[in-house]
Scaffold this motif. Structure first.
Motif, PDB file in Angstrom:
ATOM      1  N   ASN A 171      70.241  31.214  73.619  1.00  0.00           N
ATOM      2  CA  ASN A 171      71.514  32.294  73.440  1.00  0.00           C
ATOM      3  C   ASN A 171      71.283  33.240  74.778  1.00  0.00           C
ATOM      4  OD1 ASN A 171      70.530  31.587  70.624  1.00  0.00           O
ATOM      5  ND2 ASN A 171      72.275  32.508  70.112  1.00  0.00           N
ATOM      6  N   VAL A 172      70.189  33.716  74.890  1.00  0.00           N
ATOM      7  CA  VAL A 172      70.120  34.678  76.224  1.00  0.00           C
ATOM      8  C   VAL A 172      70.230  34.084  77.429  1.00  0.00           C
ATOM      9  CG1 VAL A 172      68.621  36.235  74.765  1.00  0.00           C
ATOM     10  CG2 VAL A 172      67.731  34.551  76.204  1.00  0.00           C
ATOM     11  N   GLN A 173      70.252  32.746  77.624  1.00  0.00           N
ATOM     12  CA  GLN A 173      70.767  32.212  78.876  1.00  0.00           C
ATOM     13  C   GLN A 173      72.314  32.601  79.422  1.00  0.00           C
ATOM     14  OE1 GLN A 173      69.852  28.021  78.809  1.00  0.00           O
ATOM     15  NE2 GLN A 173      67.720  28.355  77.959  1.00  0.00           N
ATOM     16  N   VAL A 174      72.846  32.949  78.229  1.00  0.00           N
ATOM     17  CA  VAL A 174      74.526  33.374  78.596  1.00  0.00           C
ATOM     18  C   VAL A 174      74.196  34.548  79.578  1.00  0.00           C
ATOM     19  CG1 VAL A 174      76.503  34.552  77.503  1.00  0.00           C
ATOM     20  CG2 VAL A 174      75.259  32.435  76.304  1.00  0.00           C
ATOM     21  N   PHE A 233      78.531  25.789  81.226  1.00  0.00           N
ATOM     22  CA  PHE A 233      78.510  24.745  80.256  1.00  0.00           C
ATOM     23  C   PHE A 233      77.404  23.987  80.123  1.00  0.00           C
ATOM     24  CE2 PHE A 233      83.039  25.136  81.446  1.00  0.00           C
ATOM     25  CZ  PHE A 233      83.781  24.812  80.592  1.00  0.00           C
ATOM     26  N   TYR A 234      76.265  24.400  80.810  1.00  0.00           N
ATOM     27  CA  TYR A 234      74.846  23.648  80.475  1.00  0.00           C
ATOM     28  C   TYR A 234      73.878  24.793  79.833  1.00  0.00           C
ATOM     29  CZ  TYR A 234      77.250  21.165  84.067  1.00  0.00           C
ATOM     30  OH  TYR A 234      78.155  20.093  84.957  1.00  0.00           O
ATOM     31  N   THR A 235      74.299  25.868  79.244  1.00  0.00           N
ATOM     32  CA  THR A 235      73.500  26.900  78.659  1.00  0.00           C
ATOM     33  C   THR A 235      74.202  26.866  77.239  1.00  0.00           C
ATOM     34  OG1 THR A 235      75.089  28.806  79.341  1.00  0.00           O
ATOM     35  CG2 THR A 235      73.183  28.163  80.710  1.00  0.00           C
ATOM     36  N   PHE A 236      74.256  28.106  76.585  1.00  0.00           N
ATOM     37  CA  PHE A 236      74.573  28.273  75.401  1.00  0.00           C
ATOM     38  C   PHE A 236      76.141  28.318  75.442  1.00  0.00           C
ATOM     39  CE2 PHE A 236      74.897  31.160  71.384  1.00  0.00           C
ATOM     40  CZ  PHE A 236      74.738  30.211  70.473  1.00  0.00           C
ATOM     41  N   TYR A 237      76.627  27.832  73.966  1.00  0.00           N
ATOM     42  CA  TYR A 237      78.229  27.750  74.254  1.00  0.00           C
ATOM     43  C   TYR A 237      79.047  28.808  74.504  1.00  0.00           C
ATOM     44  CZ  TYR A 237      78.118  22.855  72.760  1.00  0.00           C
ATOM     45  OH  TYR A 237      77.663  21.482  72.660  1.00  0.00           O
ATOM     46  N   PRO A 238      78.952  30.004  74.058  1.00  0.00           N
ATOM     47  CA  PRO A 238      79.642  31.250  74.648  1.00  0.00           C
ATOM     48  C   PRO A 238      79.827  31.229  76.045  1.00  0.00           C
ATOM     49  CG  PRO A 238      78.323  31.960  72.497  1.00  0.00           C
ATOM     50  CD  PRO A 238      77.713  30.471  73.050  1.00  0.00           C
ATOM     51  N   ALA A 239      78.796  30.899  76.841  1.00  0.00           N
ATOM     52  CA  ALA A 239      78.667  31.103  78.364  1.00  0.00           C
ATOM     53  C   ALA A 239      79.999  30.302  78.957  1.00  0.00           C
ATOM     54  CB  ALA A 239      77.494  30.503  78.893  1.00  0.00           C
ATOM     55  N   ARG A 240      80.893  29.515  77.888  1.00  0.00           N
ATOM     56  CA  ARG A 240      81.834  28.885  78.782  1.00  0.00           C
ATOM     57  C   ARG A 240      82.961  29.720  78.715  1.00  0.00           C
ATOM     58  NH1 ARG A 240      81.039  22.958  75.885  1.00  0.00           N
ATOM     59  NH2 ARG A 240      79.011  22.740  76.686  1.00  0.00           N
TER      60      ARG A 240
END
Length: 320
Positions: free
Chosen positions: A184-187, A221-228
């Motif tokens: 999650n925090v990768q966002v 696009f390669y981390t948690f989905y909200p980062a998109r």
């Protein structure tokens, strides 16, 4: 290289050569926009002054200590599905995972596998245990703080940037999730870095900086989905600075868009999988089958069941 990358990544089973061609395409476009910057007499430059560097380093170090001092404490245990992220990262470190690193075939079969490679890198350096694994989350929060400072400084003032960074770095939800091994925090660093570099690049009028901001947004696009949401937020910030005009700033907008699309190309070349996995993260995920036919059928079911649809709509509005 861009065309070759598109063709190579579109295959059902792309390999290492596809990654090399894709990285080559990213580098080639980077050299192009740098050359355009030299022609325009613009450059990205360093966004931080000497005193700001010292302040940012102190802020990052303090946040790492705040989060990292008790990563092994038992009170952060008790979330069973967290262990799947550990096992996937462990398999990568041990060389037992043979999936394409730019695919969405990671944890649970739909998380981006590259996010687990990020965790595996920390485990490789800091130990194959809970500390090395969760330190990746602590670092993601800490490294995002300078970028939050920068974007707030560019929009408002240095004081606003410092206050925002301190409050965010000590906020209970952020600190809590930074103790866990989810992705999650990768966002945080992805979204904040893209917005910060974008804001600074607009000030410098640097095409190279805008391209870098776009590639970081595409990397979401390669981390948690909200980062998109990073590309949409980047375009919104671009518009808020009055730059969303093809006549006045067409080259700047194109530099940003090319960075976004090219960075996300390995995922975008498989649209059916992309859409199906993104639907998995919504209220329309249905029975959990990550297939296009699955979510189409579930959507048709919702249309035939208006009460169910109204409930989902109400829950969505309440969450906002």
């Amino acid at each position: 290289l861009v065309v070759a990358s598109l063709v190579s990544l579109s295959r059902l089973d792309p390999g290492t050569a596809s990654v090399i061609i894709w990285l080559g395409a990213l580098a080639a476009v980077s050299l192009l926009v740098q050359a355009l910057d030299r022609h325009r007499l613009t450059r990205l430059g360093n966004p931080f002054r000497s005193r700001e560097w010292a302040l940012m380093l102190a802020l990052v170090a303090a946040d790492l200590v705040l989060v990292g001092h008790d990563l092994r404490h038992y009170r952060w245990a008790g979330t069973p599905d967290e262990s799947f992220f550990f096992m996937t990262a462990k398999e990568i470190v041990e060389g037992r995972l043979s999936r394409f690193p730019l695919s969405e075939d990671g944890v649970f079969g739909y998380h981006p596998i590259l996010s687990s490679y990020y965790q595996a890198a920390f485990m490789k350096v800091f130990g194959m245990d809970v500390f090395g694994w969760r330190l990746s989350s602590a670092a993601a929060l800490a490294m995002s703080l300078p970028f939050l400072y920068l974007v707030a400084r560019e929009i408002w003032s240095p004081r606003a940037g410092l206050i925002a960074a301190v409050l965010f770095g000590t906020a209970q939800p952020a600190v809590g999730f930074a103790h866990l091994g989810y992705n999650n925090v990768q966002v945080y660093p992805v979204i904040l870095a893209s917005l910060a570099i974008l804001a600074w690049s607009i000030r410098c009028r640097s095409l190279a900086g805008l391209y870098v901001a776009g590639t970081i947004a595409g990397a979401g696009f390669y981390t948690f989905y909200p980062a998109r949401l990073a590309p949409l937020l980047a375009l919104l910030l671009f518009w808020s600075f009055g730059r969303l005009s093809l006549k006045r700033t067409g080259s700047e907008l194109w530099a940003l868009l090319v960075g976004i699309v090219l960075a996300a190309l390995p995922v975008l070349t498989h649209p059916a999988t992309l859409v199906a996995h993104m639907m998995q993260q919504t209220a329309l995920k249905g029975d959990g089958n990550a297939t296009v036919a699955g979510w189409r059928g579930y959507f048709a079911f919702l249309v035939s069941e208006p009460d169910r649809l109204r409930k989902i709509w109400g829950d969505w509005l309440q969450s906002i």
